[in-house]
Write a protein that holds these residues in place. Structure first.
Motif, PDB file in Angstrom:
ATOM      1  N   ARG A 114      44.773  34.126  34.648  1.00  0.00           N
ATOM      2  CA  ARG A 114      44.007  34.966  35.563  1.00  0.00           C
ATOM      3  C   ARG A 114      43.235  35.973  34.726  1.00  0.00           C
ATOM      4  NH1 ARG A 114      49.046  38.084  38.583  1.00  0.00           N
ATOM      5  NH2 ARG A 114      49.910  39.169  36.749  1.00  0.00           N
ATOM      6  N   GLU A 115      42.045  36.289  35.179  1.00  0.00           N
ATOM      7  CA  GLU A 115      41.199  37.214  34.433  1.00  0.00           C
ATOM      8  C   GLU A 115      41.623  38.645  34.719  1.00  0.00           C
ATOM      9  OE1 GLU A 115      36.438  38.266  33.840  1.00  0.00           O
ATOM     10  OE2 GLU A 115      37.059  36.346  34.755  1.00  0.00           O
ATOM     11  N   GLN A 149      48.411  28.484  33.025  1.00  0.00           N
ATOM     12  CA  GLN A 149      48.130  29.249  34.240  1.00  0.00           C
ATOM     13  C   GLN A 149      47.548  30.591  33.799  1.00  0.00           C
ATOM     14  OE1 GLN A 149      48.829  27.637  37.364  1.00  0.00           O
ATOM     15  NE2 GLN A 149      48.993  26.031  35.788  1.00  0.00           N
ATOM     16  N   PRO A 204      44.737  42.045  39.596  1.00  0.00           N
ATOM     17  CA  PRO A 204      44.456  40.696  39.052  1.00  0.00           C
ATOM     18  C   PRO A 204      44.417  39.667  40.175  1.00  0.00           C
ATOM     19  CG  PRO A 204      46.210  41.781  37.818  1.00  0.00           C
ATOM     20  CD  PRO A 204      45.982  42.604  39.055  1.00  0.00           C
ATOM     21  N   PRO A 205      43.566  38.655  40.063  1.00  0.00           N
ATOM     22  CA  PRO A 205      43.520  37.580  41.065  1.00  0.00           C
ATOM     23  C   PRO A 205      44.746  36.682  40.932  1.00  0.00           C
ATOM     24  CG  PRO A 205      42.059  37.080  39.237  1.00  0.00           C
ATOM     25  CD  PRO A 205      42.581  38.469  38.995  1.00  0.00           C
ATOM     26  N   GLU A 206      44.810  35.669  41.800  1.00  0.00           N
ATOM     27  CA  GLU A 206      45.915  34.724  41.752  1.00  0.00           C
ATOM     28  C   GLU A 206      45.834  33.873  40.478  1.00  0.00           C
ATOM     29  OE1 GLU A 206      48.455  34.436  43.960  1.00  0.00           O
ATOM     30  OE2 GLU A 206      47.636  36.240  44.929  1.00  0.00           O
ATOM     31  N   TRP A 207      46.985  33.352  40.064  1.00  0.00           N
ATOM     32  CA  TRP A 207      47.018  32.471  38.911  1.00  0.00           C
ATOM     33  C   TRP A 207      46.248  31.190  39.217  1.00  0.00           C
ATOM     34  CZ3 TRP A 207      48.749  34.420  34.493  1.00  0.00           C
ATOM     35  CH2 TRP A 207      49.692  35.455  34.526  1.00  0.00           C
ATOM     36  N   GLN A 208      45.492  30.697  38.225  1.00  0.00           N
ATOM     37  CA  GLN A 208      44.712  29.475  38.363  1.00  0.00           C
ATOM     38  C   GLN A 208      44.967  28.575  37.156  1.00  0.00           C
ATOM     39  OE1 GLN A 208      42.845  28.699  40.998  1.00  0.00           O
ATOM     40  NE2 GLN A 208      43.162  30.684  42.018  1.00  0.00           N
ATOM     41  N   LEU A 224      41.873  37.141  29.434  1.00  0.00           N
ATOM     42  CA  LEU A 224      42.691  36.256  30.253  1.00  0.00           C
ATOM     43  C   LEU A 224      44.163  36.564  30.019  1.00  0.00           C
ATOM     44  CD1 LEU A 224      40.984  32.765  29.725  1.00  0.00           C
ATOM     45  CD2 LEU A 224      40.635  34.360  31.632  1.00  0.00           C
TER      46      LEU A 224
END
Length: 284
Positions: A212-213, A210, A226-230, A189
Motif C-alpha cells: 500500500r502506498e 501485498q 493508508p489505503p487497503e493492501w493490494q 510503499l
C-alpha cells in the motif's frame, strides 16, 4: 522470544537525481568483385564506443566473466549464481550490488582509464562466509586504475583490465529509465510481512507482495490514512522480500502505455526506509 528490529533512514521526499571499421578491399581487387558494404552499421552490430558517463549510466552492468592474469576463472566473484555482481554508475559514483553488502564510492575516467576511489560498504553480516568474502574480493579488484573498453550494440559490454592482469567483463542491461524513456515517479510503499497467492493475466499462479502506498510530510512523519493492501504483480527491481519482515521502501515507479500488458509498470528500489521483523516470522 519476540524478535523485533526497526531502523529508519533519513527520508528524502524529492526524486533522486543522478562501426566497426570497414576493411578496404585490396587496391588490386576489381571494383566489380569487391564485396558489398552497407552504407551504415546496423543497429545490432557491436561497435567500439568511447568511455562515456551517460552510456555507463543507462545500463546495469552484470558480471559475466572474470579471469586472472593466467586466464583462470576468479571463482571468488561468482558466489551468487542466481544474482551476479552488478555495477551501476550514477553521476560520479559507482555502486556495487549482489554482494553481501552494498558497496559504493567515487569514480572518474580519462580516455580509456577508469579510476575507482576508496569503496565503502554497509555493515551487514552474512551467514555464508563466501558471501562475506565476496565484498572484499570485489572491492580489491575495482579500486584503483584500470583500463576500460566499452563495446556498444544491443547488449553492450564493459571490460575492465587491472594492472595485475585481472580481466572483468560485464554485460549491460538497460535501466528502467532507459527502457521507459525518462525518470520515474518517487513513491513510498509499505510491504506487508507475508506475500499471498495472486492471479493476473501477466502473472498467473504466483505469490504477490501485498503493498500500500504511504505518504510522509517534510518532517518524515506519516500523513493520511493508508489505503487497503493490494497485490503487487511486478517485482521491485533491487528488492528481495523476506517472509515475516515488514518494510517501507522508497521506489521509482515507471509507467508506459506503449509496453505490452504486464510490462507497463515497473518499480525500482531506491532505498529501504523501515524494516521490521514481525513476531510471527520464522525463528532462525
Amino acid at each position: 522470544m519476540k524478535r523485533f528490529a526497526t531502523f529508519t533512514l533519513a527520508l528524502t521526499l524529492a526524486a533522486c537525481t543522478r562501426s566497426p571499421q570497414e576493411t578496404p578491399a585490396p587496391a588490386s581487387a576489381p571494383p566489380a568483385e569487391a564485396p558489398a558494404t552497407p552504407s551504415a552499421v546496423p543497429a545490432t552490430a557491436s561497435t567500439t564506443a568511447a568511455l562515456d558517463a551517460a552510456m555507463l549510466g543507462r545500463y546495469h552492468w552484470t558480471l559475466d566473466r572474470a579471469v586472472d592474469a593466467r586466464g583462470q576463472r576468479i571463482e571468488a566473484l561468482f558466489v551468487r549464481a542466481d544474482a551476479p555482481v552488478q555495477l551501476d554508475f550514477r553521476d560520479d559514483r559507482i555502486g556495487v550490488s549482489n554482494a553481501c553488502n552494498r558497496i559504493g564510492g567515487r569514480y572518474s575516467f580519462e580516455g580509456d582509464v577508469l579510476t575507482v576511489g576508496d569503496l565503502a560498504s554497509t555493515q551487514m553480516a552474512c551467514s555464508d562466509p563466501r558471501l562475506m568474502a565476496l565484498d572484499q574480493a570485489v572491492s580489491q579488484r575495482l579500486q584503483g586504475r584500470q583500463t576500460a573498453a566499452l563495446t556498444g550494440g544491443d547488449t553492450p559490454v564493459l571490460t575492465l583490465t587491472s594492472s595485475g592482469g585481472d580481466v572483468l567483463t560485464f554485460r549491460g542491461e538497460p535501466t528502467a529509465e532507459t527502457r521507459f524513456g525518462g525518470p520515474g515517479e518517487t513513491v513510498f510503499l509499505e510491504i506487508a510481512p507475508h506475500s499471498k497467492p495472486c492471479t493476473h493475466p501477466a502473472a498467473p499462479n504466483r505469490q504477490c507482495l501485498q503493498v500500500r502506498e504511504v505518504k510522509f510530510d517534510e518532517q518524515g512523519l506519516r500523513t493520511g490514512t493508508p489505503p487497503e493492501w493490494q497485490p503487487l504483480y511486478q517485482d521491485i527491481d533491487g528488492f528481495k522480500h523476506v517472509e515475516g519482515t515488514r518494510n517501507v521502501v522508497r521506489v521509482k515507479r515507471f509507467v508506459s502505455g506503449n509496453k505490452p500488458e504486464g510490462e507497463q509498470v515497473a518499480y525500482v528500489l531506491d532505498m529501504v526506509v523501515e524494516s521490521e521483523v514481525t513476531k510471527d516470522s520464522p525463528r532462525s
